[in-house]
Structures are given as C-alpha cells and as structure tokens.
Design a protein around this motif. Structure first.
Motif, PDB file in Angstrom:
ATOM      1  N   LEU A  79     -11.025   4.623   5.262  1.00 27.34           N
ATOM      2  CA  LEU A  79     -12.399   4.682   5.753  1.00 27.34           C
ATOM      3  C   LEU A  79     -13.020   3.307   5.530  1.00 27.34           C
ATOM      4  O   LEU A  79     -13.017   2.800   4.421  1.00 27.34           O
ATOM      5  N   VAL A  80     -13.529   2.728   6.589  1.00 30.23           N
ATOM      6  CA  VAL A  80     -14.236   1.460   6.442  1.00 30.23           C
ATOM      7  C   VAL A  80     -15.731   1.778   6.455  1.00 30.23           C
ATOM      8  O   VAL A  80     -16.262   2.269   7.447  1.00 30.23           O
ATOM      9  N   VAL A  81     -16.384   1.554   5.315  1.00 30.60           N
ATOM     10  CA  VAL A  81     -17.772   1.970   5.147  1.00 30.60           C
ATOM     11  C   VAL A  81     -18.692   0.760   5.250  1.00 30.60           C
ATOM     12  O   VAL A  81     -18.538  -0.206   4.509  1.00 30.60           O
ATOM     13  N   LEU A  82     -19.626   0.812   6.189  1.00 33.05           N
ATOM     14  CA  LEU A  82     -20.527  -0.321   6.393  1.00 33.05           C
ATOM     15  C   LEU A  82     -21.902  -0.043   5.789  1.00 33.05           C
ATOM     16  O   LEU A  82     -22.656   0.779   6.306  1.00 33.05           O
ATOM     17  N   THR A  83     -22.193  -0.729   4.702  1.00 33.78           N
ATOM     18  CA  THR A  83     -23.529  -0.634   4.106  1.00 33.78           C
ATOM     19  C   THR A  83     -24.160  -2.020   4.156  1.00 33.78           C
ATOM     20  O   THR A  83     -23.626  -2.916   4.786  1.00 33.78           O
ATOM     21  N   SER A  84     -25.301  -2.180   3.480  1.00 34.98           N
ATOM     22  CA  SER A  84     -25.947  -3.495   3.527  1.00 34.98           C
ATOM     23  C   SER A  84     -25.843  -4.183   2.172  1.00 34.98           C
ATOM     24  O   SER A  84     -25.496  -3.559   1.175  1.00 34.98           O
ATOM     25  N   ASP A  85     -26.123  -5.472   2.167  1.00 32.84           N
ATOM     26  CA  ASP A  85     -26.102  -6.210   0.908  1.00 32.84           C
ATOM     27  C   ASP A  85     -27.413  -6.059   0.153  1.00 32.84           C
ATOM     28  O   ASP A  85     -27.468  -6.240  -1.050  1.00 32.84           O
ATOM     29  N   ARG A  86     -28.482  -5.766   0.867  1.00 35.63           N
ATOM     30  CA  ARG A  86     -29.789  -5.656   0.250  1.00 35.63           C
ATOM     31  C   ARG A  86     -30.330  -4.248   0.349  1.00 35.63           C
ATOM     32  O   ARG A  86     -29.978  -3.511   1.251  1.00 35.63           O
ATOM     33  N   ASN A  93     -28.789   3.117   3.183  1.00 38.74           N
ATOM     34  CA  ASN A  93     -27.542   3.103   2.423  1.00 38.74           C
ATOM     35  C   ASN A  93     -27.192   4.463   1.843  1.00 38.74           C
ATOM     36  O   ASN A  93     -26.025   4.838   1.785  1.00 38.74           O
ATOM     37  N   ALA A  94     -28.230   5.207   1.445  1.00 33.53           N
ATOM     38  CA  ALA A  94     -27.984   6.527   0.864  1.00 33.53           C
ATOM     39  C   ALA A  94     -27.273   7.430   1.861  1.00 33.53           C
ATOM     40  O   ALA A  94     -26.318   8.130   1.504  1.00 33.53           O
ATOM     41  N   ASN A  95     -27.709   7.389   3.123  1.00 37.17           N
ATOM     42  CA  ASN A  95     -27.080   8.226   4.147  1.00 37.17           C
ATOM     43  C   ASN A  95     -25.614   7.882   4.345  1.00 37.17           C
ATOM     44  O   ASN A  95     -24.761   8.754   4.449  1.00 37.17           O
ATOM     45  N   ILE A  96     -25.343   6.584   4.418  1.00 32.92           N
ATOM     46  CA  ILE A  96     -23.963   6.127   4.606  1.00 32.92           C
ATOM     47  C   ILE A  96     -23.102   6.529   3.417  1.00 32.92           C
ATOM     48  O   ILE A  96     -22.015   7.081   3.573  1.00 32.92           O
ATOM     49  N   ASP A 117     -12.513   0.999   2.314  1.00 34.49           N
ATOM     50  CA  ASP A 117     -12.871  -0.414   2.373  1.00 34.49           C
ATOM     51  C   ASP A 117     -14.384  -0.426   2.453  1.00 34.49           C
ATOM     52  O   ASP A 117     -14.945   0.204   3.338  1.00 34.49           O
ATOM     53  N   ILE A 118     -15.022  -1.122   1.545  1.00 31.59           N
ATOM     54  CA  ILE A 118     -16.474  -1.084   1.553  1.00 31.59           C
ATOM     55  C   ILE A 118     -17.044  -2.444   1.914  1.00 31.59           C
ATOM     56  O   ILE A 118     -16.726  -3.456   1.298  1.00 31.59           O
ATOM     57  N   ILE A 119     -17.854  -2.445   2.933  1.00 30.95           N
ATOM     58  CA  ILE A 119     -18.537  -3.667   3.315  1.00 30.95           C
ATOM     59  C   ILE A 119     -19.990  -3.531   2.877  1.00 30.95           C
ATOM     60  O   ILE A 119     -20.642  -2.539   3.207  1.00 30.95           O
ATOM     61  N   GLY A 120     -20.475  -4.487   2.115  1.00 32.21           N
ATOM     62  CA  GLY A 120     -21.875  -4.457   1.665  1.00 32.21           C
ATOM     63  C   GLY A 120     -22.000  -4.101   0.196  1.00 32.21           C
ATOM     64  O   GLY A 120     -21.328  -3.212  -0.311  1.00 32.21           O
ATOM     65  N   ARG A 121     -22.898  -4.793  -0.468  1.00 31.53           N
ATOM     66  CA  ARG A 121     -23.080  -4.640  -1.909  1.00 31.53           C
ATOM     67  C   ARG A 121     -23.568  -3.239  -2.292  1.00 31.53           C
ATOM     68  O   ARG A 121     -23.172  -2.685  -3.298  1.00 31.53           O
ATOM     69  N   ILE A 138     -15.911  -5.837   0.343  1.00 32.24           N
ATOM     70  CA  ILE A 138     -16.247  -7.065   1.065  1.00 32.24           C
ATOM     71  C   ILE A 138     -17.765  -7.235   1.001  1.00 32.24           C
ATOM     72  O   ILE A 138     -18.504  -6.369   1.458  1.00 32.24           O
ATOM     73  N   THR A 139     -18.225  -8.323   0.435  1.00 32.99           N
ATOM     74  CA  THR A 139     -19.667  -8.563   0.424  1.00 32.99           C
ATOM     75  C   THR A 139     -19.940  -9.930   1.044  1.00 32.99           C
ATOM     76  O   THR A 139     -19.068 -10.791   1.088  1.00 32.99           O
ATOM     77  N   GLY A 140     -21.161 -10.078   1.515  1.00 31.97           N
ATOM     78  CA  GLY A 140     -21.554 -11.382   2.053  1.00 31.97           C
ATOM     79  C   GLY A 140     -21.199 -11.613   3.513  1.00 31.97           C
ATOM     80  O   GLY A 140     -21.399 -12.699   4.026  1.00 31.97           O
TER      81      GLY A 140
END
Lengths: 289, 142
Positions: A79-86, A93-96, A117-121, A138-140
């Motif tokens: 699962l590639v999960v796309l969240t945000s850094d901020r 982010n909670a929903n994701i 795989d997590i994208i975003g802090r 993965i961040t940034g």
C-alpha cells in the motif's frame, strides 16, 4: 466572575492566534490555486494515456505481460499511502491514516502480507505507532514536487513488483474534488487494470508501430509513473484545500470567541463600575448621618 | 467524416480540433493520417507535426510520445509541444529561433564529444535534445 484583566489577556491571545490562522488561510489559498491548476491540467493527459494503454492491452494476451498479468491470490500487497508533511489541515491526514490502517487490516491474512510505503511526515508519525508493517518512509517529496521525483518512486515500485516482491500495489490518497471536499480513494496501481475496450472494437486490426512488443515495453511503465505523479498532485491540491477550509473555520471560530469574550469583558467592567458606585454611595450615606 | 485531433501534454490539453489530415514523426519515420485510416498505435520521436484545418496547413514541433488513431480520433500523447503560431511578434519568433539554434549546437557538440559507453545515458540525452531543437527549427520553417 473572572477578572477583567484576565479576559482582556485572553482576547489578545485569541486575536494573535486568529492572525496566524488568517495568514495560513491566505497562503494555502494562493498555493491551492497553483496546485489545482496542475492537477486539472494533468487529468486529460492521464485519461488519454489510460485510453491508449487500454487499446493495446485489450488486444494483447495480458497474462504474458509483467505489469498487466494478475497474480491470484496475492501473497504480498504493497500500500502506498500519501499523506502530507505538514499538519493543520483538518481531517486530511487522519482520514488517510485511518483508511490505510483499515485496508492493511482487511487485506492482510495468514496468506497475505501487507506492507506500507508511506509518503509524508504525518502518515509516518501516525502509522509508526500502529500495528502495521512499514517498508519505506519517504518525506520531503512535496517540496518542489516534479515529474522526475514521481517517476523515480514509480520506477522503484515497478522494479520491485517485476522482481516478484509484491503481487499487487495500491495507492491510498486524497482525491481532489473541490476546495471543500476531498475523497479518500484506494486505487489499484499494479497489476494495471485496463479499461474494457471490447465494445468499441472496430473492424480492422490495429497497426502497431514499431511493434506491439516495443509499445508494451514502454507504455505500461510510463503509465505507472504517471499515475504516481497524478496521485501526488491530487494529494497536494487536496491538502491545500483542506488546510484552507480548516483555517477558514479556525478564523471564524476565533471571531466568535472574541465576541463572547468581549461581552464578558464588558460585563466585568460594568460590574466593577456598579460596585464602585455602590461603595461611594454607601460611604456618602455613612457621612450624612 | 473528418479527423478529430487531440494533442495533450502533462501540463495541458494543447489542442482539440477537427482536421482533414495529420502528419507526424513516428519512430520508424513520418506517417500521414487521413479519415478512415486503419486503427494505429505508434511510438513517436521529436519532430515536426503538421495538420490541415480548413485547407490551411499548421505546423508545430512535438516531443517524444505516442500516437493513437481509432475511429477517426487521433490522440497525441507527448512530453512537450512548441507552437510557432502562438508567437505573434517577429521578435518572439527570432528569440525562439535563436534559442533552438543554441540548443542544437550545444546538443550537437555534446553528442560529438561523447566519451564511450560509460555515459551512454548522456549520449541518449543529447540526441534527444538535438532532435527536439531540430523539431523546433522545422516548425519555425527553417
């Protein structure tokens, strides 16, 4: 009754918070416009790439192609999960995170391992503390996001998928519907699911140039890279939309709070005046005797 | 029944028009499309693309990508597009021409000074840059 000084201090504090939320709303709004433009411009290209890919996939034996063949049942899922850094973007982010956790739980079983795989802090911070298996963080990526960065992520996923490390790959991201609404979607990235083209098949076989194989070597890979890029852009636009909405609400709430506090302050002030008056009058009455 | 031509890049839908014919640079060489052509899916290289709209020929440069024709609908997926017609003043055209010439010379020099298989990717890159520069010049009518 809290004293006047305390209330005034609270008003000042709420005011300065409001200044921040208002500024954040403006910044998010400005960046949202760019992000929205980016995703809306990419969508026609993505849709047509899918169309072209489907045209060739529908005329191919899909069980032969490494990126099109289904592997049933999947033994290992990514699962590639796309969240945000901020943060400070409402339920974005909670929903994701909640969806990702639920997906990991429902897809996982004794025969099927699920890794993330997590994208975003923000996703990283949450999911690290949950009972899920994280492969990569993965961040940034969101600073100076461009196609090359997305393609790099796409390529690495394709590489591992072709090596048999995974049997299915899903993207979990916020799809940008409008400024106010984002929808969490779980989308199958690999194996690629082409659209059904059986009904628009017209007379005459397709000409493939230079050859069917050459096209099949390139198109599916390109599609995966593009999908990763599209999901990232969807997520970015959603993030700004969510932040703008959240900060707008915060600004409004601060307004309300200031109103209530001002009312309280005025009451406290009047109460003080009344009390002083009463004291003066009582004093005067005492002297008259 | 004329052709519907759609050219899209990752950053925009460049054009969507009804045209009489389309000619584009395929990997195996230039090809032309007229209505009722057999369905086609082709890999494309950088080059000059032309289409006929109401008897008038339009020229533009397109980057590498794919072309599909099905049911008289042409879809061009490409990385970049250069439309000289969008440049209104002679100065702009001149500027674009000089930029393309510069790019061509730079890419040409880079390709010539290629130093063996260790930098094969770089060689590939300069060839692509060279083709793209040539495509732009061709579109400008050089």
């Amino acid at each position: 009754m809290p004293n006047l000084k305390d209330i005034r201090r609270r008003i000042a504090s709420v005011r300065s918070t409001q200044k921040i939320t208002r500024a954040m709303k403006m910044v998010a709004g400005a960046r949202l416009r760019r992000a929205q433009q980016n995703i809306e411009q990419l969508r026609p290209y993505a849709r047509r790439t899918m169309e072209v890919l489907s045209a060739i996939a529908g005329r191919t034996d899909q069980t032969d192609h490494p990126l099109l063949a289904r592997r049933e049942p999947p033994g290992k899922v990514l699962l590639v999960v796309l969240t945000s850094d901020r943060g400070l973007c409402g339920g974005f982010n909670a929903n994701i995170n909640r969806t990702a956790e639920r997906e990991a739980r429902t897809r996982g079983s004794a025969d099927c391992e699920v890794v993330l795989d997590i994208i975003g802090r923000k996703g990283r911070d949450y999911l690290r503390r949950r009972p899920v298996k994280i492969r990569r963080e993965i961040t940034g990526v969101f600073e100076n996001l461009n196609y090359a960065k997305a393609a790099e992520i796409g390529r690495s996923i394709v590489r591992e998928y072709t090596n048999g490390r995974f049997d299915a790959v899903f993207l979990v991201y916020n799809e940008f519907k409008s400024v106010m609404t984002q929808k969490v979607v779980v989308e199958q990235l690999l194996p690629i699911k082409p659209e059904d083209t059986s009904d628009d098949r017209q007379a005459g076989e397709f000409i493939f140039e230079p050859s069917k194989q050459a096209l099949l070597d390139r198109l599916p890979q390109m599609y995966v890279e593009l999908e990763v890029y599209r999901a990232l852009l969807e997520s970015v636009a959603s993030e700004f939309g969510a932040r703008m909405t959240a900060m707008d609400n915060a600004t409004k709430n601060a307004d309300e709070m200031i109103d209530t506090l001002t009312l309280q302050a005025n009451r406290a002030r009047q109460a003080g005046i009344t009390k002083e008056l009463l004291e003066v009058m009582a004093g005067a009455a005492g002297l008259m005797k | 029944m004329p052709l519907t031509l759609e050219i899209v890049t990752p950053t925009r839908l460049v054009l969507r028009k009804t045209v009489e014919s389309f000619t584009g640079p395929g990997k195996l060489g230039e090809f032309g499309l007229l209505p009722a052509h057999r369905p086609l899916l082709a890999a494309m290289r950088s080059g000059l693309a032309r289409y006929l709209e109401e008897g008038k020929e339009h020229r533009l440069a397109i980057g590498p990508g794919f072309a599909q024709l099905d049911n008289d609908r042409v879809i061009i997926l490409t990385d970049e597009v250069f439309e000289p017609e969008k440049l209104t003043s002679p100065e702009e055209r001149d500027e674009a021409r000089h930029a393309a010439l510069d790019d061509r010379d730079k890419a040409d020099a880079a390709a010539r000074s290629w130093s063996g298989p260790t930098s094969a990717d770089e060689f590939e890159e300069s060839v692509l840059a060279l083709e793209w520069a040539r495509a732009r010049l061709a579109a400008l009518g050089e």
